[in-house]
Design an enzyme around this catalytic site. Structure first.
Site, mmCIF file in Angstrom:
data_model
loop_
_atom_site.group_PDB
_atom_site.id
_atom_site.type_symbol
_atom_site.label_atom_id
_atom_site.label_comp_id
_atom_site.label_asym_id
_atom_site.label_seq_id
_atom_site.Cartn_x
_atom_site.Cartn_y
_atom_site.Cartn_z
ATOM 1 N N LYS A 170 -24.483 -43.259 9.490
ATOM 2 C CA LYS A 170 -25.238 -43.643 8.297
ATOM 3 C C LYS A 170 -24.681 -44.978 7.801
ATOM 4 C CE LYS A 170 -27.459 -43.679 4.321
ATOM 5 N NZ LYS A 170 -26.963 -45.013 3.888
ATOM 6 N N PRO A 171 -25.389 -46.097 8.093
ATOM 7 C CA PRO A 171 -24.929 -47.385 7.564
ATOM 8 C C PRO A 171 -25.335 -47.539 6.100
ATOM 9 C CG PRO A 171 -26.932 -47.701 8.845
ATOM 10 C CD PRO A 171 -26.585 -46.231 8.931
ATOM 11 N N GLU A 246 -11.184 -43.796 4.436
ATOM 12 C CA GLU A 246 -10.616 -45.117 4.146
ATOM 13 C C GLU A 246 -11.254 -45.556 2.836
ATOM 14 O OE1 GLU A 246 -10.225 -48.612 3.272
ATOM 15 O OE2 GLU A 246 -11.561 -49.125 4.936
ATOM 16 N N ARG A 274 -11.420 -64.366 1.544
ATOM 17 C CA ARG A 274 -12.198 -63.964 2.717
ATOM 18 C C ARG A 274 -13.285 -62.980 2.275
ATOM 19 N NH1 ARG A 274 -11.465 -59.799 6.939
ATOM 20 N NH2 ARG A 274 -9.845 -58.944 5.589
ATOM 21 N N CYS A 280 -11.633 -54.173 0.889
ATOM 22 C CA CYS A 280 -10.696 -53.204 0.317
ATOM 23 C C CYS A 280 -9.259 -53.670 0.462
ATOM 24 C CB CYS A 280 -10.889 -51.835 0.960
ATOM 25 S SG CYS A 280 -10.780 -51.856 2.759
ATOM 26 N N GLU A 376 -10.013 -52.374 -9.163
ATOM 27 C CA GLU A 376 -10.358 -53.136 -7.963
ATOM 28 C C GLU A 376 -11.449 -54.136 -8.312
ATOM 29 O OE1 GLU A 376 -10.985 -52.236 -3.218
ATOM 30 O OE2 GLU A 376 -11.754 -50.783 -4.663
#
Length: 472
Positions: A170-171, A246, A274, A280, A376
C-alpha cells in the site's frame, strides 16, 4: 485507469479514481485507481497463491530477478526521477539520488539472498545435535510513506522477496505513481505474477485493516508516523503478527567546540535540507557549543540564503512541502518559536510558484523547551540551541520519546564516539550528515520503531527461525 496490480493484472479499483497532485504547482498530474478492502483481500489471495512456488524458488534465481530489477531502475533513472519530482515535489537532484539509493536495495538483498545462514552444534548435555534454519515468514503487508516513494518501497520489497516472501504493498496516496512504476519494472524483470501486488487507495486504514484481519498475512512492515504506528501495533496485536515499525524522529545535530565547522556545515546542509527536511532522519534541532555558535550560524546561514526554492522543473534546491496541512504545521511551529524569543537569523529567498512552499530558515535564540525543538518539524527549518555543559546537552538531547537518528560533529573522534554512545538513538552520524545505507541496520530506539531495515537484519525481519533437535 487500471492501477491496482493483483496477480500480474492491472485492474480498476473498487472505489473509482483519485487525483495525484504536484505540490509545487497544485496541478493534477495523474488520476489513479482507488482501491478498497475487497481489492486488498484479492491482493492477499494472489500473494498467498504465489507463496509456495516463490518460497521454493532457488535463492540464486530470486537474486537474479532482484539484480535485473536494479538494472532496469538504473536504466530508467531520469524517468523515475521526473515521476518522483512531479508527485512528491523534491528537487531533481534529490530525486535522482533517491532512485540510485532505492535501486541499491535490490542489489544488496540479491547478494544477501544467496548467503546461507543458520547454525549447527551439539547440545551441552550431549547425545543430540541442534540444526537452526530460517523460513520465509509468509505473505507480508508493506505500507510506505510519501517522502521517499521509491526507496521506502524497495527497502521493504527487496528483503521480503529475497527471503522468499510474497508481498502486498500500500503506497502513500500522495505518491502512488513511483511505486506503480517500480512494480512495472519488476514485472519486466520477470518476477512472477502474484509475488508483488500493489493496492493504491485513499482509504489506507480500511485497506490495511483488511490485511491485519487476514490470517494469511503473517507480517506487516510500516514506515510513517508514530501515532499511526501505535494504531497498527494495536491491530496487529490481536493476531500476534510479526511487525516492523519505522516511525517518527527528532534527530539532534550536535556541534562541539573543537568541531571542523566546514564539515559541520556541509553535514548540516545534507542532514537538514535533503528532501526539504522531509525525512524521518532529518536533523530536527541543532545543539551548537556556545564558543562556536556565532561562526557556525553565520556559515550555515550563508549557505541557506543561497538555496533556490521552487518547482523541480526550474532546477530548484528546495521543493514544496507535501501538503497544505504540512505547511500550516511548520508555520505554526516557527511562529510559536518567534513569539517565545527566537529570531530569524537567515532565510532563503521565497518561491514564486503557487505550491506548498516554506522558505528555508535558520532560527537562533531558541529555547530547549520550544515546540520547534520538541516536535518533528519535517520542513527546511534549522533551530539552533547553544550549550556549554555536556551533561546538560545529553539531558536535552535524550529528553524525547523519539530515538531514530542523531548527528555528532567533533574534532576529537574518541570524544565523539563516547558522546554518541550516550545518545539514545538507533543511528548516529559521526562527522557526516547521512546515516542511511542499504548495508546498515536502519531503525531506532524508543517510540521511533521496532525492528531494522537494511543489512542482514533487514532480511531476517522477513524470516522465522526454526531448529531441529536431532538424536545423534
Amino acid at each position: 485507469m487500471n492501477d491496482v496490480l493483483i496477480d500480474g493484472n492491472w485492474l480498476e479499483g473498487e472505489r473509482g479514481e483519485f487525483d495525484v497532485v504536484d505540490p509545487a504547482t497544485l496541478a493534477v498530474v495523474a488520476r489513479v485507481s482507488d482501491a478498497g478492502p475487497a481489492d486488498a483481500v484479492a491482493a492477499v489471495d494472489a500473494a498467498a497463491a504465489a507463496l509456495p512456488a516463490w518460497s521454493a524458488t532457488a535463492p540464486r534465481a530470486r537474486a537474479d530477478l532482484l539484480m535485473r530489477t536494479r538494472e532496469l531502475m538504473l536504466r530508467d533513472t531520469e524517468e523515475l526521477a521526473a515521476l518522483i519530482a512531479s508527485e512528491n515535489g523534491k528537487s531533481l537532484v534529490d530525486a535522482r539520488g533517491e532512485v540510485g539509493y532505492a535501486a541499491e536495495f535490490f542489489r544488496w538483498f540479491a547478494e544477501e539472498a544467496v548467503r546461507p545462514h543458520g547454525d549447527f552444534g551439539s547440545s551441552p548435555a550431549g547425545g543430540t545435535r541442534t540444526v537452526v534454519t530460517h523460513h520465509p515468514v509468509g505473505v507480508a503487508a508493506l505500507v510506505t510513506p510519501w517522502n521517499f516513494p521509491a526507496a521506502m518501497a524497495t527497502r521493504k520489497i527487496a528483503p521480503a522477496l529475497a527471503a522468499g516472501c510474497t508481498v502486498v504493498l500500500k503506497p502513500a496516496a500522495e505518491t502512488p505513481l513511483t511505486a506503480l512504476a517500480v512494480a512495472r519494472l519488476m514485472h519486466e524483470a520477470g518476477i512472477p505474477s502474484g509475488v508483488v501486488n500493489v493496492v493504491p487507495g485513499l482509504d489506507g486504514p480500511a485497506i490495511v485493516k483488511a490485511w491485519t484481519d487476514d490470517p494469511r498475512v503473517r507480517k506487516i512492515s510500516f514506515t510513517g508516523s508514530t501515532n499511526v504506528g501505535r494504531q497498527l501495533l494495536r491491530q496487529a496485536s490481536d493476531r500476534v503478527m510479526n511487525t516492523s515499525m519505522e516511525l517518527g524522529g527528532n534527530a539532534p545535530f550536535v556541534v562541539t567546540a573543537d568541531a571542523d565547522l566546514d564539515a559541520a556545515v556541509d553535514g548540516a546542509m545534507i542532514a537538514k535540507f535533503r528532501n526539504g527536511g522531509q525525512a524521518c532522519t532529518a536533523a530536527n534541532r541543532f545543539y551548537v557549543h556556545a564558543d562556536v555558535a556565532a561562526e557556525f550560524t553565520a556559515r550555515l546561514g550563508a549557505r541557506v540564503e543561497k538555496l533556490v526554492v521552487g518547482p523541480a522543473c526550474e532546477g530548484s534546491d528546495i521543493g514544496p512541502l507535501i501538503s497544505a496541512k504540512a505547511l500550516a504545521n511548520v508555520t505554526r511551529l516557527v511562529e510559536s518559536a518567534l513569539v517565545t524569543g527566537a529570531r530569524v537569523a537567515h532565510r532563503a529567498a521565497p518561491a514564486t510558484a503557487p505550491g506548498h512552499f516554506f522558505t528555508p530558515v535558520v532560527l537562533t535564540g531558541v529555547t530547549a523547551e520550544s515546540d520547534v525543538v520538541r516536535e518533528e518539524i519535517f520542513a527546511p527549518v534549522a533551530p539552533i540551541v547553544t550549550w556549554t555543559s555536556e551533561a546538560e546537552l545529553l539531558a536535552q538531547v535524550n529528553d524525547t520519546e523519539f530515538g531514530l537518528a542523531a548527528y555528532v560533529f567533533a574534532g576529537d573522534l574518541g570524544a565523539a564516539l563516547k558522546l554518541a554512545e550516550r545518545i539514545e538513538a538507533g543511528m548516529v552520524g559521526i562527522n557526516r550528515g547521512l546515516v542511511s545505507d542499504p548495508s546498515a541496520p536502519f531503525g531506532g530506539f524508543k517510540q521511533s520503531g521496532i525492528g531494522r531495515e537494511g543489512a542482514r537484519a533487514g532480511l531476517e525481519e522477513y524470516t522465522e527461525t526454526q531448529y531441529f533437535s536431532v538424536a545423534w
